[in-house]
Design a protein around this motif. Structure first.
Motif, PDB file in Angstrom:
ATOM      1  N   GLY A   1       0.815  -1.212   0.000  1.00 24.63           N
ATOM      2  CA  GLY A   1       0.000   0.000   0.000  1.00 24.63           C
ATOM      3  C   GLY A   1       0.845   1.257   0.000  1.00 24.63           C
ATOM      4  N   LEU A   2       1.920   1.256   0.782  1.00 27.73           N
ATOM      5  CA  LEU A   2       2.822   2.409   0.803  1.00 27.73           C
ATOM      6  C   LEU A   2       3.501   2.610  -0.547  1.00 27.73           C
ATOM      7  CD1 LEU A   2       4.538   2.218   4.286  1.00 27.73           C
ATOM      8  CD2 LEU A   2       3.109   4.058   3.409  1.00 27.73           C
ATOM      9  N   VAL A   3       3.968   1.512  -1.135  1.00 27.74           N
ATOM     10  CA  VAL A   3       4.624   1.600  -2.444  1.00 27.74           C
ATOM     11  C   VAL A   3       3.642   2.085  -3.497  1.00 27.74           C
ATOM     12  CG1 VAL A   3       5.681   0.211  -4.277  1.00 27.74           C
ATOM     13  CG2 VAL A   3       6.395  -0.096  -1.914  1.00 27.74           C
ATOM     14  N   PHE A   4       2.411   1.561  -3.462  1.00 28.59           N
ATOM     15  CA  PHE A   4       1.411   1.978  -4.435  1.00 28.59           C
ATOM     16  C   PHE A   4       1.055   3.451  -4.276  1.00 28.59           C
ATOM     17  CE2 PHE A   4      -3.030   2.418  -5.850  1.00 28.59           C
ATOM     18  CZ  PHE A   4      -2.874   2.043  -7.181  1.00 28.59           C
ATOM     19  N   SER A   5       0.925   3.922  -3.040  1.00 26.13           N
ATOM     20  CA  SER A   5       0.588   5.335  -2.845  1.00 26.13           C
ATOM     21  C   SER A   5       1.724   6.235  -3.326  1.00 26.13           C
ATOM     22  CB  SER A   5       0.253   5.622  -1.385  1.00 26.13           C
ATOM     23  OG  SER A   5       1.383   5.418  -0.562  1.00 26.13           O
ATOM     24  N   LEU A   6       2.961   5.846  -3.078  1.00 29.38           N
ATOM     25  CA  LEU A   6       4.095   6.626  -3.571  1.00 29.38           C
ATOM     26  C   LEU A   6       4.137   6.627  -5.090  1.00 29.38           C
ATOM     27  CD1 LEU A   6       6.683   8.220  -2.984  1.00 29.38           C
ATOM     28  CD2 LEU A   6       7.902   6.037  -2.998  1.00 29.38           C
ATOM     29  N   ALA A   7       3.921   5.471  -5.693  1.00 32.32           N
ATOM     30  CA  ALA A   7       3.920   5.386  -7.161  1.00 32.32           C
ATOM     31  C   ALA A   7       2.787   6.213  -7.758  1.00 32.32           C
ATOM     32  CB  ALA A   7       3.808   3.933  -7.606  1.00 32.32           C
ATOM     33  N   LEU A   8       1.637   6.213  -7.112  1.00 36.19           N
ATOM     34  CA  LEU A   8       0.500   6.975  -7.609  1.00 36.19           C
ATOM     35  C   LEU A   8       0.768   8.474  -7.535  1.00 36.19           C
ATOM     36  CD1 LEU A   8      -2.381   6.668  -8.705  1.00 36.19           C
ATOM     37  CD2 LEU A   8      -3.198   6.790  -6.363  1.00 36.19           C
ATOM     38  N   VAL A   9       1.363   8.920  -6.462  1.00 33.75           N
ATOM     39  CA  VAL A   9       1.669  10.341  -6.312  1.00 33.75           C
ATOM     40  C   VAL A   9       2.733  10.766  -7.317  1.00 33.75           C
ATOM     41  CG1 VAL A   9       2.686  12.052  -4.761  1.00 33.75           C
ATOM     42  CG2 VAL A   9       0.929  10.513  -3.922  1.00 33.75           C
ATOM     43  N   LEU A  10       3.742   9.923  -7.510  1.00 35.19           N
ATOM     44  CA  LEU A  10       4.824  10.290  -8.428  1.00 35.19           C
ATOM     45  C   LEU A  10       4.416  10.209  -9.892  1.00 35.19           C
ATOM     46  CD1 LEU A  10       7.885   8.605  -6.689  1.00 35.19           C
ATOM     47  CD2 LEU A  10       7.273  11.030  -6.736  1.00 35.19           C
ATOM     48  N   SER A  11       3.505   9.314 -10.236  1.00 37.14           N
ATOM     49  CA  SER A  11       3.144   9.138 -11.640  1.00 37.14           C
ATOM     50  C   SER A  11       1.961   9.989 -12.080  1.00 37.14           C
ATOM     51  CB  SER A  11       2.841   7.671 -11.928  1.00 37.14           C
ATOM     52  OG  SER A  11       1.668   7.278 -11.244  1.00 37.14           O
ATOM     53  N   ASN A  12       1.161  10.471 -11.146  1.00 38.34           N
ATOM     54  CA  ASN A  12      -0.033  11.232 -11.503  1.00 38.34           C
ATOM     55  C   ASN A  12       0.044  12.618 -10.859  1.00 38.34           C
ATOM     56  OD1 ASN A  12      -2.559  12.111 -12.185  1.00 38.34           O
ATOM     57  ND2 ASN A  12      -3.613  10.256 -11.504  1.00 38.34           N
ATOM     58  N   PRO A  13       0.341  13.631 -11.650  1.00 39.09           N
ATOM     59  CA  PRO A  13       0.477  14.974 -11.076  1.00 39.09           C
ATOM     60  C   PRO A  13      -0.830  15.524 -10.494  1.00 39.09           C
ATOM     61  CG  PRO A  13       1.085  14.957 -13.407  1.00 39.09           C
ATOM     62  CD  PRO A  13       0.667  13.586 -13.049  1.00 39.09           C
ATOM     63  N   ALA A  14      -1.976  15.044 -10.979  1.00 45.58           N
ATOM     64  CA  ALA A  14      -3.256  15.523 -10.448  1.00 45.58           C
ATOM     65  C   ALA A  14      -3.431  15.085  -8.995  1.00 45.58           C
ATOM     66  CB  ALA A  14      -4.407  15.010 -11.308  1.00 45.58           C
ATOM     67  N   VAL A  15      -3.014  13.867  -8.687  1.00 47.99           N
ATOM     68  CA  VAL A  15      -3.113  13.382  -7.304  1.00 47.99           C
ATOM     69  C   VAL A  15      -2.165  14.176  -6.411  1.00 47.99           C
ATOM     70  CG1 VAL A  15      -2.731  11.393  -5.795  1.00 47.99           C
ATOM     71  CG2 VAL A  15      -3.832  11.075  -7.998  1.00 47.99           C
ATOM     72  N   ALA A  16      -0.964  14.432  -6.909  1.00 41.05           N
ATOM     73  CA  ALA A  16      -0.003  15.214  -6.127  1.00 41.05           C
ATOM     74  C   ALA A  16      -0.531  16.620  -5.863  1.00 41.05           C
ATOM     75  CB  ALA A  16       1.333  15.271  -6.864  1.00 41.05           C
ATOM     76  N   LYS A  17      -1.190  17.215  -6.850  1.00 42.20           N
ATOM     77  CA  LYS A  17      -1.744  18.567  -6.671  1.00 42.20           C
ATOM     78  C   LYS A  17      -2.884  18.553  -5.650  1.00 42.20           C
ATOM     79  CE  LYS A  17      -3.721  22.436  -9.298  1.00 42.20           C
ATOM     80  NZ  LYS A  17      -4.289  22.992  -8.140  1.00 42.20           N
ATOM     81  N   LEU A  18      -3.743  17.539  -5.723  1.00 33.18           N
ATOM     82  CA  LEU A  18      -4.831  17.432  -4.750  1.00 33.18           C
ATOM     83  C   LEU A  18      -4.299  17.274  -3.328  1.00 33.18           C
ATOM     84  CD1 LEU A  18      -7.424  15.128  -6.543  1.00 33.18           C
ATOM     85  CD2 LEU A  18      -7.747  17.500  -5.865  1.00 33.18           C
ATOM     86  N   LEU A  19      -3.277  16.448  -3.172  1.00 31.24           N
ATOM     87  CA  LEU A  19      -2.699  16.258  -1.843  1.00 31.24           C
ATOM     88  C   LEU A  19      -1.988  17.512  -1.363  1.00 31.24           C
ATOM     89  CD1 LEU A  19      -1.319  12.631  -2.107  1.00 31.24           C
ATOM     90  CD2 LEU A  19      -3.357  13.416  -0.908  1.00 31.24           C
ATOM     91  N   ASN A  20      -1.366  18.239  -2.275  1.00 29.05           N
ATOM     92  CA  ASN A  20      -0.686  19.481  -1.920  1.00 29.05           C
ATOM     93  C   ASN A  20      -1.689  20.545  -1.478  1.00 29.05           C
ATOM     94  OD1 ASN A  20       1.507  21.157  -1.549  1.00 29.05           O
ATOM     95  ND2 ASN A  20       1.467  21.890  -3.662  1.00 29.05           N
ATOM     96  N   ASP A  21      -2.828  20.595  -2.156  1.00 28.71           N
ATOM     97  CA  ASP A  21      -3.857  21.578  -1.793  1.00 28.71           C
ATOM     98  C   ASP A  21      -4.584  21.192  -0.504  1.00 28.71           C
ATOM     99  OD1 ASP A  21      -3.222  23.020  -4.046  1.00 28.71           O
ATOM    100  OD2 ASP A  21      -4.881  22.218  -5.257  1.00 28.71           O
ATOM    101  N   GLY A  22      -4.613  19.901  -0.184  1.00 26.23           N
ATOM    102  CA  GLY A  22      -5.350  19.435   0.987  1.00 26.23           C
ATOM    103  C   GLY A  22      -4.609  19.596   2.296  1.00 26.23           C
TER     104      GLY A  22
END
Length: 85
Positions: free
Chosen positions: A29-50
């Motif tokens: 789960g940790l690896v998948f969440s890191l991969a998702l954040v690094l590969s999808n800039p939209a997810v990273a932006k949502l987490l940054n705004d949250g």
């Protein structure tokens, strides 16, 4: 006369096997969440705004989901292994 065997899940070895499956799921789960954040800039932006709480909730949700799934899969594997022997 057949000797009664204790079920594999109730024994200390079964509990250790289940904990191992849960830890593997948490790591995935940790690896998948890191991969998702690094590969999808939209997810990273949502987490940054949250804020910081959004990151914690996101990571804990994925870790918990993967850990529960891996534990349930471990239960199935242990029960199937007990049936074969």
């Amino acid at each position: 006369m057949r000797v009664k065997k204790s079920p594999g899940l109730i024994s200390p070895t079964g509990v250790i096997k289940l904990m191992t499956h849960a830890m593997m799921g948490a790591a995935l789960g940790l690896v998948f969440s890191l991969a998702l954040v690094l590969s999808n800039p939209a997810v990273a932006k949502l987490l940054n705004d949250g804020g910081s709480q959004a990151v914690v909730v996101f990571a804990l949700t994925l870790v918990t989901t993967f850990a529960i799934g891996a534990t349930l899969t471990g239960v199935v594997f242990i029960l199937a292994e007990d049936k074969q022997s």
